[in-house]
Design a protein around this motif. Structure first.
Motif, PDB file in Angstrom:
ATOM      1  N   SER A  66      73.848  78.872  36.475  1.00  0.00           N
ATOM      2  CA  SER A  66      74.701  77.886  37.140  1.00  0.00           C
ATOM      3  C   SER A  66      73.856  77.099  38.125  1.00  0.00           C
ATOM      4  N   PRO A  67      73.730  75.812  37.915  1.00  0.00           N
ATOM      5  CA  PRO A  67      74.290  74.982  36.851  1.00  0.00           C
ATOM      6  C   PRO A  67      73.472  75.129  35.566  1.00  0.00           C
ATOM      7  N   TYR A  68      73.980  74.538  34.498  1.00  0.00           N
ATOM      8  CA  TYR A  68      73.230  74.540  33.236  1.00  0.00           C
ATOM      9  C   TYR A  68      73.550  73.297  32.437  1.00  0.00           C
ATOM     10  N   LEU A  69      72.652  72.995  31.518  1.00  0.00           N
ATOM     11  CA  LEU A  69      72.850  71.991  30.473  1.00  0.00           C
ATOM     12  C   LEU A  69      72.418  72.611  29.165  1.00  0.00           C
ATOM     13  N   VAL A  70      73.006  72.172  28.094  1.00  0.00           N
ATOM     14  CA  VAL A  70      72.531  72.547  26.768  1.00  0.00           C
ATOM     15  C   VAL A  70      71.904  71.307  26.158  1.00  0.00           C
ATOM     16  N   ILE A  71      70.644  71.441  25.757  1.00  0.00           N
ATOM     17  CA  ILE A  71      69.927  70.383  25.061  1.00  0.00           C
ATOM     18  C   ILE A  71      69.947  70.738  23.578  1.00  0.00           C
ATOM     19  N   THR A  72      70.459  69.829  22.766  1.00  0.00           N
ATOM     20  CA  THR A  72      70.549  70.060  21.325  1.00  0.00           C
ATOM     21  C   THR A  72      69.616  69.091  20.617  1.00  0.00           C
ATOM     22  N   THR A  88      70.838  76.687  13.840  1.00  0.00           N
ATOM     23  CA  THR A  88      71.548  76.754  12.569  1.00  0.00           C
ATOM     24  C   THR A  88      70.955  75.713  11.637  1.00  0.00           C
ATOM     25  N   GLU A  89      71.144  75.949  10.347  1.00  0.00           N
ATOM     26  CA  GLU A  89      70.685  74.994   9.339  1.00  0.00           C
ATOM     27  C   GLU A  89      71.926  74.415   8.656  1.00  0.00           C
ATOM     28  N   PRO A  90      72.468  73.308   9.214  1.00  0.00           N
ATOM     29  CA  PRO A  90      73.698  72.759   8.639  1.00  0.00           C
ATOM     30  C   PRO A  90      73.522  72.245   7.210  1.00  0.00           C
ATOM     31  N   TYR A  91      72.320  71.827   6.886  1.00  0.00           N
ATOM     32  CA  TYR A  91      72.004  71.511   5.496  1.00  0.00           C
ATOM     33  C   TYR A  91      70.505  71.662   5.311  1.00  0.00           C
ATOM     34  N   PRO A  92      70.027  71.833   4.079  1.00  0.00           N
ATOM     35  CA  PRO A  92      68.619  72.125   3.856  1.00  0.00           C
ATOM     36  C   PRO A  92      67.680  71.116   4.529  1.00  0.00           C
ATOM     37  N   GLY A  93      66.711  71.650   5.254  1.00  0.00           N
ATOM     38  CA  GLY A  93      65.709  70.802   5.886  1.00  0.00           C
ATOM     39  C   GLY A  93      66.148  70.166   7.197  1.00  0.00           C
ATOM     40  N   ARG A  94      67.292  70.601   7.747  1.00  0.00           N
ATOM     41  CA  ARG A  94      67.777  70.072   9.036  1.00  0.00           C
ATOM     42  C   ARG A  94      68.273  71.233   9.877  1.00  0.00           C
ATOM     43  N   TRP A  95      67.579  71.488  10.982  1.00  0.00           N
ATOM     44  CA  TRP A  95      67.927  72.572  11.886  1.00  0.00           C
ATOM     45  C   TRP A  95      68.465  72.010  13.199  1.00  0.00           C
ATOM     46  N   THR A  96      69.641  72.481  13.577  1.00  0.00           N
ATOM     47  CA  THR A  96      70.222  72.131  14.865  1.00  0.00           C
ATOM     48  C   THR A  96      69.871  73.251  15.833  1.00  0.00           C
ATOM     49  N   THR A  97      69.232  72.880  16.934  1.00  0.00           N
ATOM     50  CA  THR A  97      68.692  73.859  17.878  1.00  0.00           C
ATOM     51  C   THR A  97      69.269  73.594  19.261  1.00  0.00           C
ATOM     52  N   HIS A  98      69.819  74.650  19.885  1.00  0.00           N
ATOM     53  CA  HIS A  98      70.417  74.551  21.214  1.00  0.00           C
ATOM     54  C   HIS A  98      69.552  75.312  22.220  1.00  0.00           C
ATOM     55  N   ILE A  99      69.190  74.634  23.299  1.00  0.00           N
ATOM     56  CA  ILE A  99      68.353  75.209  24.349  1.00  0.00           C
ATOM     57  C   ILE A  99      69.091  75.073  25.674  1.00  0.00           C
ATOM     58  N   VAL A 100      69.236  76.178  26.395  1.00  0.00           N
ATOM     59  CA  VAL A 100      69.910  76.162  27.691  1.00  0.00           C
ATOM     60  C   VAL A 100      68.885  75.881  28.782  1.00  0.00           C
ATOM     61  N   ILE A 101      69.221  74.933  29.649  1.00  0.00           N
ATOM     62  CA  ILE A 101      68.378  74.557  30.778  1.00  0.00           C
ATOM     63  C   ILE A 101      69.138  74.900  32.056  1.00  0.00           C
ATOM     64  N   GLY A 102      68.488  75.646  32.956  1.00  0.00           N
ATOM     65  CA  GLY A 102      69.141  76.030  34.202  1.00  0.00           C
ATOM     66  C   GLY A 102      68.443  75.522  35.451  1.00  0.00           C
ATOM     67  N   THR A 103      67.185  75.078  35.277  1.00  0.00           N
ATOM     68  CA  THR A 103      66.438  74.548  36.419  1.00  0.00           C
ATOM     69  C   THR A 103      65.631  73.333  35.971  1.00  0.00           C
ATOM     70  N   ALA A 104      65.268  72.507  36.928  1.00  0.00           N
ATOM     71  CA  ALA A 104      64.454  71.326  36.618  1.00  0.00           C
ATOM     72  C   ALA A 104      63.088  71.728  36.065  1.00  0.00           C
ATOM     73  N   ASP A 105      62.583  72.899  36.462  1.00  0.00           N
ATOM     74  CA  ASP A 105      61.288  73.371  35.952  1.00  0.00           C
ATOM     75  C   ASP A 105      61.307  73.594  34.441  1.00  0.00           C
ATOM     76  N   GLU A 106      62.486  73.838  33.892  1.00  0.00           N
ATOM     77  CA  GLU A 106      62.599  74.055  32.447  1.00  0.00           C
ATOM     78  C   GLU A 106      62.591  72.746  31.658  1.00  0.00           C
ATOM     79  N   ILE A 107      62.663  71.647  32.349  1.00  0.00           N
ATOM     80  CA  ILE A 107      62.559  70.328  31.709  1.00  0.00           C
ATOM     81  C   ILE A 107      61.073  69.981  31.743  1.00  0.00           C
ATOM     82  N   ASP A 108      60.340  70.638  30.868  1.00  0.00           N
ATOM     83  CA  ASP A 108      58.881  70.662  30.952  1.00  0.00           C
ATOM     84  C   ASP A 108      58.221  70.089  29.702  1.00  0.00           C
TER      85      ASP A 108
END
Length: 125
Positions: A66-72, A88-108
């Motif tokens: 807290s706080p957080y953002l999800v970067i997809t 997840t792989e919604p269709y072949p050759g395309r991966w949707t990736t979710h990354i949780v960010i909780g601090t500005a240092d993680e925006i690296d």
């Protein structure tokens, strides 16, 4: 900051500072990126969407900072990193990736190397 973006953070104002760091870096690296604010996410695109910001629950509430953002990101491969919350792989050759960010240092550099790969992938698909 535009009104639509401020309204997006109305229920999560503590995450706005994280977002400001993220958006500034997006436009430094991808000045031609287009932004679209929707009800549940803020999307960045070139030909297609390459990155989104949201408050998606990709982990249990107790596991989210807290706080957080999800970067997809949309990538052509599964990203192998401890920073990935869900992929997840919604269709072949395309991966949707979710990354949780909780601090500005993680925006690296590591995060933006993946965003750059998503940017290139969205340009060529």
């Amino acid at each position: 900051m535009d009104t639509e973006t401020l309204l997006f953070f109305d229920k999560n104002p503590s995450a706005l500072l994280l977002y400001e760091v993220f958006e500034t870096k997006i436009y430094e690296l991808f000045p031609a990126a287009k932004k679209r604010v929707q009800k549940t996410q803020i999307s960045f695109s070139n030909r297609h969407i390459f990155a989104c910001v949201s408050f998606a629950r990709v982990k249990k509430k107790a596991e989210l900072p807290s706080p957080y953002l999800v970067i997809t990101l949309g990538l052509p491969y599964p990203l192998d990193s401890d920073r990935v919350a869900v992929k997840t792989e919604p269709y072949p050759g395309r991966w949707t990736t979710h990354i949780v960010i909780g601090t500005a240092d993680e925006i690296d550099d590591e995060l933006f190397s993946w965003i750059h790969q998503a940017y290139v992938f969205s340009e060529i698909k």
